[in-house]
Design an enzyme around this catalytic site. Sequence first.
Site, mmCIF file in Angstrom:
data_model
loop_
_atom_site.group_PDB
_atom_site.id
_atom_site.type_symbol
_atom_site.label_atom_id
_atom_site.label_comp_id
_atom_site.label_asym_id
_atom_site.label_seq_id
_atom_site.Cartn_x
_atom_site.Cartn_y
_atom_site.Cartn_z
ATOM 1 N N GLU A 164 1.197 7.553 -2.983
ATOM 2 C CA GLU A 164 1.249 8.788 -3.781
ATOM 3 C C GLU A 164 0.574 8.651 -5.147
ATOM 4 O OE1 GLU A 164 5.282 10.068 -4.363
ATOM 5 O OE2 GLU A 164 5.760 10.061 -2.223
ATOM 6 N N GLY A 165 0.082 7.471 -5.495
ATOM 7 C CA GLY A 165 -0.378 7.234 -6.858
ATOM 8 C C GLY A 165 0.723 6.742 -7.764
#
Length: 335
Positions: free
Chosen positions: A303-304
């Site tokens: 997701e970062g």
Amino acid sequence: MMTFDDLAAIPSLAETLPIADEAARAAALDRQNSLTKPPGSLGRLEDLALFMAGWRATPRPRIGLAQALVFAGNHGICAQGVNPYPQAVTAQMVANFQAGGASINQLCRVNGADLSVVALDLDRPTADFTATAAMTGAETLAAMNRGAAAVDRDADVLILGEMGIGNSTIAAALAAALFGGEVADWVGPGTGSDAEGLRRKISAIERGLARHRGLTPMETLAALGGREQAAICGAVLAARAARIPVILDGFICTAAAAPLHAADPRLLDHCLIGHVSAEPGHRRLLAAMGRTAVLDFDMRLGEGSGAALALGILRAALECHNGMATFGEAGVSEG
């Protein structure tokens, strides 16, 4: 806006894209050495400040706008049973990001990043790479261009992440194709594969590698990658054109950018790796690329999330660099 129309031309961009401003970096180093601390005593925080100074071309870089982009895609390789979750979860998680309910939303909020999520044709998964190339050259370029178009040229730093059921298999396949070694050494549990799931992942990758041999790095991206991986490559290059430093997330995001490294390592000179993923292939990939991550927190969410967490460290580095007094300003003897 940067656009791409020829995969074969990507390696040559290393000769024309901006490079770090060494004069700004040298001036930043002079400032570091005049601050009220022993030189080098802040360790990698000092290195991060110098990195930012070079790429932002100023001795005292600041982060006004931090942009975070999460690219989402679906993958035909899921037909081989490589993931315990259905592909519908990709769109469901995109909705969760958009509603503010995911980990990346909280980490971006607390670390001061503006988050955007780019869903890439989720209703049209890539092809199964055990049977054919995952994407055509045209599809790869289209995804790269969507990634490039999403970059805000006014940003001071760009955080990149991904979402896509099956993309830990994609990451392992890209890493194995680009850097060699036993496929099993690159494969991890991803979202929770059991021993039989790992066996299916390894088998699918081995069959994909046997089918797609002798390709250039960018052709490998098309043959084995996904739209979110191609979009990450496009965003990385667009950020470079605008002198925007990039923080890549963990294994999947690093593997997405690995074709650029394999095409020419200089293409990733403006990139930091946010964290070392707990996925077993990530340390091996970082070693192959000669990279050290900012953080090692035993994370593997994607997701970062690790990149957003690293943004907080980067902000801390610049606060020290810009906010500390020099020996002269503080009236402290340098000895």
